[in-house]
Design a protein around this motif. Structure first.
Motif, PDB file in Angstrom:
ATOM      1  N   LEU A 146      60.277  16.425  80.756  1.00 32.79           N
ATOM      2  CA  LEU A 146      59.027  16.565  81.748  1.00 32.79           C
ATOM      3  C   LEU A 146      58.230  17.460  81.176  1.00 32.79           C
ATOM      4  O   LEU A 146      56.942  17.451  81.118  1.00 32.79           O
ATOM      5  N   PHE A 147      58.753  18.620  80.548  1.00 28.03           N
ATOM      6  CA  PHE A 147      57.674  19.499  79.827  1.00 28.03           C
ATOM      7  C   PHE A 147      56.724  18.748  78.753  1.00 28.03           C
ATOM      8  O   PHE A 147      55.653  19.428  78.503  1.00 28.03           O
ATOM      9  N   LEU A 148      57.551  17.989  77.970  1.00 26.82           N
ATOM     10  CA  LEU A 148      56.745  17.347  76.728  1.00 26.82           C
ATOM     11  C   LEU A 148      55.417  16.643  77.311  1.00 26.82           C
ATOM     12  O   LEU A 148      54.393  16.445  77.011  1.00 26.82           O
ATOM     13  N   GLY A 149      55.868  15.879  78.608  1.00 31.75           N
ATOM     14  CA  GLY A 149      54.742  15.054  79.602  1.00 31.75           C
ATOM     15  C   GLY A 149      54.008  16.038  79.827  1.00 31.75           C
ATOM     16  O   GLY A 149      52.676  15.725  79.658  1.00 31.75           O
ATOM     17  N   LEU A 150      54.242  17.168  80.355  1.00 30.71           N
ATOM     18  CA  LEU A 150      53.071  18.146  80.839  1.00 30.71           C
ATOM     19  C   LEU A 150      52.322  18.441  79.497  1.00 30.71           C
ATOM     20  O   LEU A 150      51.044  18.618  79.810  1.00 30.71           O
ATOM     21  N   LEU A 151      52.871  18.939  78.578  1.00 30.13           N
ATOM     22  CA  LEU A 151      52.122  19.280  77.132  1.00 30.13           C
ATOM     23  C   LEU A 151      51.301  18.240  76.754  1.00 30.13           C
ATOM     24  O   LEU A 151      50.001  18.288  76.678  1.00 30.13           O
ATOM     25  N   LEU A 152      51.711  16.869  76.908  1.00 30.44           N
ATOM     26  CA  LEU A 152      50.614  15.708  76.536  1.00 30.44           C
ATOM     27  C   LEU A 152      49.578  15.750  77.586  1.00 30.44           C
ATOM     28  O   LEU A 152      48.563  15.295  76.896  1.00 30.44           O
ATOM     29  N   SER A 153      49.885  15.813  78.675  1.00 34.96           N
ATOM     30  CA  SER A 153      48.855  15.781  79.611  1.00 34.96           C
ATOM     31  C   SER A 153      47.930  16.757  79.577  1.00 34.96           C
ATOM     32  O   SER A 153      46.440  16.594  79.642  1.00 34.96           O
ATOM     33  N   MET A 154      48.278  17.983  79.037  1.00 40.18           N
ATOM     34  CA  MET A 154      47.469  18.960  78.866  1.00 40.18           C
ATOM     35  C   MET A 154      46.511  18.435  77.687  1.00 40.18           C
ATOM     36  O   MET A 154      45.379  18.795  77.642  1.00 40.18           O
TER      37      MET A 154
END
Length: 132
Positions: free
Chosen positions: A57-65
């Protein structure tokens, strides 16, 4: 490849991976096929799987950023450094999966190498958010 295509693909794969880990937690997927078959009890399995879900989920957040899809954002340099760390981890995990005991886990080498490749593509793009 469109500049955000790797992000779209990665987010789709992350969604599937998170569903997989949820399946392990709820015992729809046997926990013997994850973590090299080294999990010894349900408590350990839930802990490791929860950590896996949070990291994904953190990787998904980074990608969204990175794609400018959310307002709250780390600095671009911070995002890139963390993505480089993920890239290294996925490359190392690819080799770990290649030498796993189970054939099922060896298949994950393909997935982790795809993750590494897509992150590399994202990091190599110049002016990621300026292109149309």
């Amino acid at each position: 490849m469109n500049d955000k295509t790797p992000v779209h693909i990665l987010l789709g794969l992350l969604f599937v991976v998170v569903l997989f880990h949820i399946g392990v937690i709820f015992k729809a997927i046997p926990n013997e096929i994850v973590w090299g078959g080294r999990l010894t009890n349900d408590s350990e399995m839930r802990t490791f799987e929860a950590i896996s879900i949070l990291v994904n989920l953190f990787l998904g957040l980074l990608l969204s950023m990175k794609a400018d899809w959310i307002k709250f954002k780390f600095k671009e340099k911070t995002i890139n450094i963390i993505l480089w760390i993920f890239l290294v981890l996925f490359v190392l995990n690819t080799f770990g999966n290649l030498f796993a005991n189970s054939n099922f886990e060896k298949l994950f080498a393909v997935l982790t190498s795809v993750f590494a490749f897509l992150i590399w593509k994202i990091l190599k793009q110049k002016n990621f958010n300026d292109r149309k």
